[in-house]
Scaffold this active site. Structure first.
Site, mmCIF file in Angstrom:
data_model
loop_
_atom_site.group_PDB
_atom_site.id
_atom_site.type_symbol
_atom_site.label_atom_id
_atom_site.label_comp_id
_atom_site.label_asym_id
_atom_site.label_seq_id
_atom_site.Cartn_x
_atom_site.Cartn_y
_atom_site.Cartn_z
ATOM 1 N N HIS A 151 59.187 61.030 35.222
ATOM 2 C CA HIS A 151 58.535 61.860 35.801
ATOM 3 C C HIS A 151 59.215 62.845 36.748
ATOM 4 O O HIS A 151 58.879 63.758 37.712
ATOM 5 C CB HIS A 151 57.067 61.259 36.693
ATOM 6 N N TYR A 157 61.332 52.043 41.317
ATOM 7 C CA TYR A 157 61.581 53.689 42.033
ATOM 8 C C TYR A 157 62.294 54.179 43.366
ATOM 9 O O TYR A 157 63.464 54.856 44.253
ATOM 10 C CB TYR A 157 60.137 54.070 42.974
#
Length: 360
Positions: A70, A337
């Site tokens: 992203h 992440y």
């Protein structure tokens, strides 16, 4: 329930579908994050965060200072206005307080920060709710209804199938076709891909949490749910993404200049026997859906220096009253992440300064 779906779109041809699948390996790789087990110190037979983040860089290239997934996005800010419907199911303060401030981020599902906005049919929306009691709720949602596969291992194999061929620099369509042939659980996702088209705006998308969680009441009763947000405005019939590389952020800024944007937060309650640990399986049939409240966005900021820049939208950061299911993708996303954040935190790009510190 009100049907918020868009008008039917014609299906892709077989040739067009195969071409899309050839490029979607890298796209899917960043829809919900790269996956591994939580602590990253497991036995050699299991995936590690580094392995998956390395694979993302192989597929998308290395772009210093940017997220490995992203990468192209925009920050937003506003508040959540709760309704009464979720309060009996969850003791989380976010459902009892009248308003809870939030910071969010819209993004494309690609590790390439320079990807054209019309290149993929998926948009993502991550949100951090900051509760008055000091707790936080972070969630990452995507415009697809299900995930292609249900395990980190299968996802990694999909990522490898979408890797660029050294001879051409592009994914080999045969590899992706072979992967899906060996993974029939991807059928619901592929059915969605056949009719998916890039939307003309972040503001008109429905975003789904995909994974299952539990709402926990004041009495300790647990109710499994999947959540998502539904926009109050939609694309006009037949409207498609315009040509150009960077229309989504410009459109969002223009819309917010005219007033706030709103989404309804829906909590879909699981029926008995519903699959709770496999994000590739849709929940079929009738379900009770709670209107938990309204997300209101009031402003946007460039991601280079906006408030969302340093936030790791870890899906396991949850307030009291919301608990994770045993879906292995949740723990896996959390680990990857963190790994991705640590890489970009020590880098500087022409558009970014390195994040000063991770917000808890």
């Amino acid at each position: 329930m009100v049907d918020h779906s868009s008008p039917p779109r014609p299906p892709l041809s077989t040739a067009s579908l195969i071409a899309r699948l050839a490029g979607i390996g890298a796209v899917v790789a960043v829809m919900a994050g790269a996956f591994a087990y939580v602590n990253g110190s497991l036995d050699p037979q299991r995936l590690r965060p580094k392995t998956l983040v390395d694979a993302l860089e192989t597929n998308n290239g290395v772009h210093p200072g940017f997220r490995r997934n992203h990468a192209k996005g925009v920050c937003v800010a506003g508040y959540f206005e709760s309704s009464a419907e979720a309060r009996v199911y969850s003791r989380a303060e976010v459902f009892s307080a009248a308003r809870t401030p939030l910071i969010g981020r819209f993004a494309l599902p690609s590790g390439n920060p320079y990807a054209p906005d019309s290149s993929v049919p998926i948009r993502s929306f991550a949100v951090q709710f900051s509760l008055a009691n000091g707790q936080q709720w972070r969630t990452g949602m995507n415009s697809m209804p299900v995930f292609p596969v249900g395990t980190p291992e299968a996802f990694y194999q999909m990522l490898k199938a979408g890797a660029p061929d050294p001879a051409t620099g592009k994914p080999n369509p045969a590899n992706m076709s072979a992967f899906f042939a060996a993974h029939p659980e991807a059928a619901p996702f592929l059915a969605w891909v056949k009719t998916a088209r890039p939307s003309a705006s972040y503001a008109t998308e429905t975003y789904n949490g995909i994974n299952a969680f539990y709402l926990v009441s004041a009495e300790g009763k647990r109710q499994a749910v999947r959540w998502g947000v539904v926009p109050q405005i939609q694309d006009a019939a037949g409207e498609t993404a315009p040509a150009g590389a960077d229309f989504l952020e410009k459109d969002l800024v223009q819309r917010l200049a005219s007033g706030p944007l709103r989404w309804q937060l829906n909590m879909t309650l699981a029926n008995p026997g519903e699959p709770l640990e496999d994000a590739s399986k849709p929940w079929s049939g009738e379900h009770k859906v709670l209107n938990a409240g309204t997300l209101v966005l009031q402003s946007s900021q460039p991601q280079a220096d906006g408030d969302c820049r340093d936030i790791n939208f870890d899906p396991l950061i949850l307030p009291s009253g919301i608990e994770a299911s045993n879906d292995p993708l949740l723990a896996a996303r959390s680990a990857a992440y963190a790994s991705s954040y640590l890489r970009r935190a020590g880098e500087v790009s022409p558009l970014h300064t390195a994040p000063a510190e991770s917000k808890p």
